[in-house]
Design an enzyme around this catalytic site. Structure first.
Site, PDB file in Angstrom:
ATOM      1  N   ARG A   1     -13.231 -56.695  54.628  1.00 32.57           N
ATOM      2  CA  ARG A   1     -13.125 -58.363  54.276  1.00 32.57           C
ATOM      3  C   ARG A   1     -14.331 -58.530  53.524  1.00 32.57           C
ATOM      4  O   ARG A   1     -15.541 -58.912  53.966  1.00 32.57           O
ATOM      5  CB  ARG A   1     -13.294 -59.012  55.506  1.00 32.57           C
ATOM      6  CG  ARG A   1     -11.762 -59.040  56.400  1.00 32.57           C
ATOM      7  CD  ARG A   1     -11.434 -60.224  56.919  1.00 32.57           C
ATOM      8  NE  ARG A   1     -10.016 -60.225  56.770  1.00 32.57           N
ATOM      9  CZ  ARG A   1      -9.401 -60.935  57.960  1.00 32.57           C
ATOM     10  NH1 ARG A   1     -10.320 -61.898  58.730  1.00 32.57           N
ATOM     11  NH2 ARG A   1      -8.197 -60.844  58.153  1.00 32.57           N
TER      12      ARG A   1
ATOM     13  N   GLN B   1     -10.540 -59.811  48.410  1.00 36.76           N
ATOM     14  CA  GLN B   1      -9.880 -60.975  49.254  1.00 36.76           C
ATOM     15  C   GLN B   1      -8.585 -61.210  48.317  1.00 36.76           C
ATOM     16  O   GLN B   1      -7.687 -61.528  49.078  1.00 36.76           O
ATOM     17  CB  GLN B   1     -11.036 -62.116  48.583  1.00 36.76           C
ATOM     18  CG  GLN B   1     -12.166 -62.371  49.470  1.00 36.76           C
ATOM     19  CD  GLN B   1     -12.788 -63.833  49.046  1.00 36.76           C
ATOM     20  OE1 GLN B   1     -12.699 -64.322  48.160  1.00 36.76           O
ATOM     21  NE2 GLN B   1     -13.674 -64.055  49.966  1.00 36.76           N
TER      22      GLN B   1
ATOM     23  N   ASP C   1      -6.080 -58.678  50.433  1.00 41.84           N
ATOM     24  CA  ASP C   1      -6.356 -59.062  51.881  1.00 41.84           C
ATOM     25  C   ASP C   1      -4.840 -59.365  52.341  1.00 41.84           C
ATOM     26  O   ASP C   1      -4.474 -60.615  52.653  1.00 41.84           O
ATOM     27  CB  ASP C   1      -7.178 -59.867  52.252  1.00 41.84           C
ATOM     28  CG  ASP C   1      -7.383 -60.092  53.761  1.00 41.84           C
ATOM     29  OD1 ASP C   1      -6.561 -59.580  54.549  1.00 41.84           O
ATOM     30  OD2 ASP C   1      -8.501 -60.639  54.349  1.00 41.84           O
TER      31      ASP C   1
ATOM     32  N   SER D   1      -4.911 -61.723  55.592  1.00 44.10           N
ATOM     33  CA  SER D   1      -4.674 -63.173  55.254  1.00 44.10           C
ATOM     34  C   SER D   1      -3.674 -63.632  54.626  1.00 44.10           C
ATOM     35  O   SER D   1      -3.330 -64.947  55.179  1.00 44.10           O
ATOM     36  CB  SER D   1      -6.091 -63.456  54.527  1.00 44.10           C
ATOM     37  OG  SER D   1      -7.272 -62.996  55.058  1.00 44.10           O
TER      38      SER D   1
ATOM     39  N   TYR E   1     -14.233 -60.321  62.111  1.00 47.08           N
ATOM     40  CA  TYR E   1     -13.276 -60.335  63.020  1.00 47.08           C
ATOM     41  C   TYR E   1     -14.025 -60.434  64.440  1.00 47.08           C
ATOM     42  O   TYR E   1     -15.067 -60.615  64.497  1.00 47.08           O
ATOM     43  CB  TYR E   1     -12.515 -58.912  63.246  1.00 47.08           C
ATOM     44  CG  TYR E   1     -11.928 -58.694  61.957  1.00 47.08           C
ATOM     45  CD1 TYR E   1     -10.600 -58.898  61.837  1.00 47.08           C
ATOM     46  CD2 TYR E   1     -12.215 -57.729  61.023  1.00 47.08           C
ATOM     47  CE1 TYR E   1      -9.788 -58.451  60.742  1.00 47.08           C
ATOM     48  CE2 TYR E   1     -11.478 -57.408  60.060  1.00 47.08           C
ATOM     49  CZ  TYR E   1     -10.304 -57.716  59.863  1.00 47.08           C
ATOM     50  OH  TYR E   1      -9.461 -57.321  58.829  1.00 47.08           O
TER      51      TYR E   1
END
Length: 377
Positions: free
Chosen positions: A121, A126, A129, A132, A229
């Site tokens: 992360r 991004q 990911d 997500s 996290y």
């Protein structure tokens, strides 16, 4: 470079690892793309759509043969990769902590494997990911599924016959899925509250117009693990949180739980005794059911009624929105490949010392190389 896209065989898996959009983009990079016939059926993508995008469409064996890189949603069994050439790469969601024996088999077969769910992360990653992108859809779908099962309206309604009170929705765990659940429930007109062990999420909850429910008596516990996290909490915090939740959950109509700890069983957030305090007709959606469950009594792939409360434990929530989930997931994969594409060589090059590559690589050169897996062996 030849890239293969396989048809998924896992139960309740309707997603696909490439769409016609990303097939075109991969071909534009300089790759050739082969797609297994029927790969897009679950996401309503026809074989002809892939052919029109420039991919060859054939059976599994022909698709795998000669391929340098295999793209999947869930990692296939090695037995389902007959004819794969030595040194080929597999990129998918591989669940290494739950499928350790299969990871060892990948290594023994000479595959280089990369687990997209372990994507670091960091800002540079991004757009890659997958957690997500898929969790965002899971949070939305959890609210929609809850609304379908709930026997009442979500928004307050004022009518000539009287007023209908707004539903009360409580979201437990405010990561990507939780934030989307809050936003969706708010759009449907519910009164929303939320909680998380990470103090930094309080502002996020309130920015979406929901009420933040946080333990205040226990100080100095942030609940923030590496990479953003959540991490496991102390016994003191767990006790304080349980007391807070017990008093709050009894007043709720809908509860959505989303808490996960990477590489560990999902934490238990809602007990049978707490469920018993909710009024009949209430609904709980456990998004962590496949990792052991946040809710006592939740069952993978089922919706039992306990103390008059329906506990929804759908398997593979993103797959219930297969078309959108596939579109987002396939873009994550494309962004990953494009970031390491060597234009001159017309192939992908993954430097072993790159932070992203180190974060996702499980096996290479016949060995398990991921630090967390290697130390756990």
């Amino acid at each position: 470079m030849r890239i293969a896209v396989l048809r998924e065989t896992a139960e309740a898996e309707r997603r696909v690892a490439a769409t016609p959009e990303t097939v075109k983009k991969l071909i534009a990079l300089g790759a050739t793309v082969a797609v297994e016939s029927g790969a897009g059926d679950g996401a309503n993508i026809s074989d002809s759509a892939y052919s029109d995008a420039g991919a060859t469409v054939d059976g599994r064996d022909a698709t795998i043969a000669g391929s340098d890189l295999i793209l999947g949603v869930q990692g296939p069994d090695v037995g389902g990769l007959r004819g794969i050439k030595s040194g080929a790469m597999l990129v998918a969601i591989l669940s290494p902590f739950a499928r350790r024996e299969e990871i060892n088999t990948y290594a023994a077969s000479g595959l280089t494997t990369m687990a997209m769910e372990l994507m670091p992360r960091i800002t540079r990653a991004q757009s890659m990911d997958v957690l997500s992108s898929q969790s965002n859809l899971s949070g939305y779908k959890a609210v929609i599924d809850a609304a379908e099962s709930y026997g009442r309206a979500f928004p307050m309604m004022m009518t000539a016959a009287g007023t209908i009170s707004a539903a009360r929705v409580f979201v437990m765990g405010v990561g990507v899925a939780g934030l989307q659940a809050i936003a969706t429930a708010r759009r449907l007109g519910a009164l929303v509250s939320a909680t998380d062990v990470r103090a930094a999420t309080k502002e996020q909850i309130e920015s979406l117009g929901a009420k933040a429910i946080f333990v205040e008596a226990v100080k100095g516990i942030e609940g923030e693990g590496s990479g953003g996290y959540a991490t496991e909490m102390s016994d003191e915090y767990k006790a304080a949180q349980a007391a807070l939740v017990s008093s709050h959950i009894a007043k709720q109509d809908i509860v959505i739980t989303t808490a996960l700890i990477p590489g560990r069983p999902a934490p238990r957030l809602v007990s049978d005794a707490q469920i018993a305090t909710m009024r009949a007709g209430s609904v709980i959606v456990d998004l962590a059911v496949e990792s052991g469950g946040n809710v006592e009594g939740s069952v993978v792939g089922a919706a039992p009624v306990v103390h008059g409360v329906t506990i929804i434990g759908h398997r593979n929530m993103p797959s219930r929105l297969a078309a959108d989930a596939s579109a987002l997931y396939s873009r994550n994969l494309y962004n990953f490949i494009a970031a390491f594409w060597d234009k001159d060589a017309a192939t992908v090059v993954f430097p072993a010392d790159d932070d992203i590559v180190k974060g996702v690589t499980l096996t290479r050169d016949g060995a398990v190389v991921h630090e967390r897996l290697a130390t756990a062996a």
